[in-house]
Design a protein around this motif. Sequence first.
Motif, mmCIF file in Angstrom:
data_model
loop_
_atom_site.group_PDB
_atom_site.id
_atom_site.type_symbol
_atom_site.label_atom_id
_atom_site.label_comp_id
_atom_site.label_asym_id
_atom_site.label_seq_id
_atom_site.Cartn_x
_atom_site.Cartn_y
_atom_site.Cartn_z
ATOM 1 N N GLU A 65 0.828 -1.205 0.000
ATOM 2 C CA GLU A 65 0.000 0.000 0.000
ATOM 3 C C GLU A 65 0.864 1.258 0.000
ATOM 4 O O GLU A 65 0.577 2.219 -0.722
ATOM 5 C CB GLU A 65 -0.933 0.008 1.210
ATOM 6 C CG GLU A 65 -2.054 -0.995 1.120
ATOM 7 C CD GLU A 65 -2.898 -1.047 2.394
ATOM 8 O OE1 GLU A 65 -2.667 -0.235 3.316
ATOM 9 O OE2 GLU A 65 -3.785 -1.915 2.451
ATOM 10 N N SER A 68 2.402 1.665 -3.400
ATOM 11 C CA SER A 68 1.365 2.111 -4.328
ATOM 12 C C SER A 68 1.097 3.602 -4.153
ATOM 13 O O SER A 68 0.981 4.352 -5.146
ATOM 14 C CB SER A 68 0.090 1.312 -4.104
ATOM 15 O OG SER A 68 -0.922 1.737 -4.949
ATOM 16 N N LYS A 69 1.015 4.068 -2.910
ATOM 17 C CA LYS A 69 0.786 5.480 -2.637
ATOM 18 C C LYS A 69 1.961 6.319 -3.159
ATOM 19 O O LYS A 69 1.759 7.386 -3.740
ATOM 20 C CB LYS A 69 0.602 5.734 -1.143
ATOM 21 C CG LYS A 69 -0.742 5.253 -0.632
ATOM 22 C CD LYS A 69 -0.885 5.485 0.859
ATOM 23 C CE LYS A 69 -2.191 4.949 1.381
ATOM 24 N NZ LYS A 69 -2.335 5.122 2.826
ATOM 25 N N ASN A 72 1.771 6.592 -6.854
ATOM 26 C CA ASN A 72 0.730 7.543 -7.256
ATOM 27 C C ASN A 72 1.194 8.986 -7.058
ATOM 28 O O ASN A 72 0.891 9.850 -7.876
ATOM 29 C CB ASN A 72 -0.558 7.313 -6.465
ATOM 30 C CG ASN A 72 -1.289 6.068 -6.917
ATOM 31 O OD1 ASN A 72 -1.085 5.581 -8.016
ATOM 32 N ND2 ASN A 72 -2.126 5.530 -6.036
ATOM 33 N N ILE A 73 1.913 9.221 -5.961
ATOM 34 C CA ILE A 73 2.413 10.572 -5.690
ATOM 35 C C ILE A 73 3.467 10.973 -6.711
ATOM 36 O O ILE A 73 3.475 12.094 -7.228
ATOM 37 C CB ILE A 73 2.989 10.673 -4.262
ATOM 38 C CG1 ILE A 73 1.865 10.566 -3.229
ATOM 39 C CG2 ILE A 73 3.782 11.951 -4.071
ATOM 40 C CD1 ILE A 73 2.355 10.437 -1.792
#
Length: 75
Positions: A65, A68-69, A72-73
């Motif tokens: 997670e 993934s974050k 995305n950032i």
Amino acid sequence: MENRTALERLDEKIEQILEKCESLKNENESLRAEIVTLKAHEELKNSEIEKLMEENSMKDLEIEEIVSKLENILG
């Protein structure tokens, strides 16, 4: 030299066999108790291993997670 009859010698041998039998029974009981104890310890260890594996899986999910974050950032 001791003059013992065949019956006396037989009686002595039977007594030795009975003593050995009793000794083996006691040893067997002791080993059975040890097996029970070892099985209980094994169950506890297996339970702890399972718990730790689940925790490890949860940590892996948390890491995924976070990655993934970050992806995305960063775009």
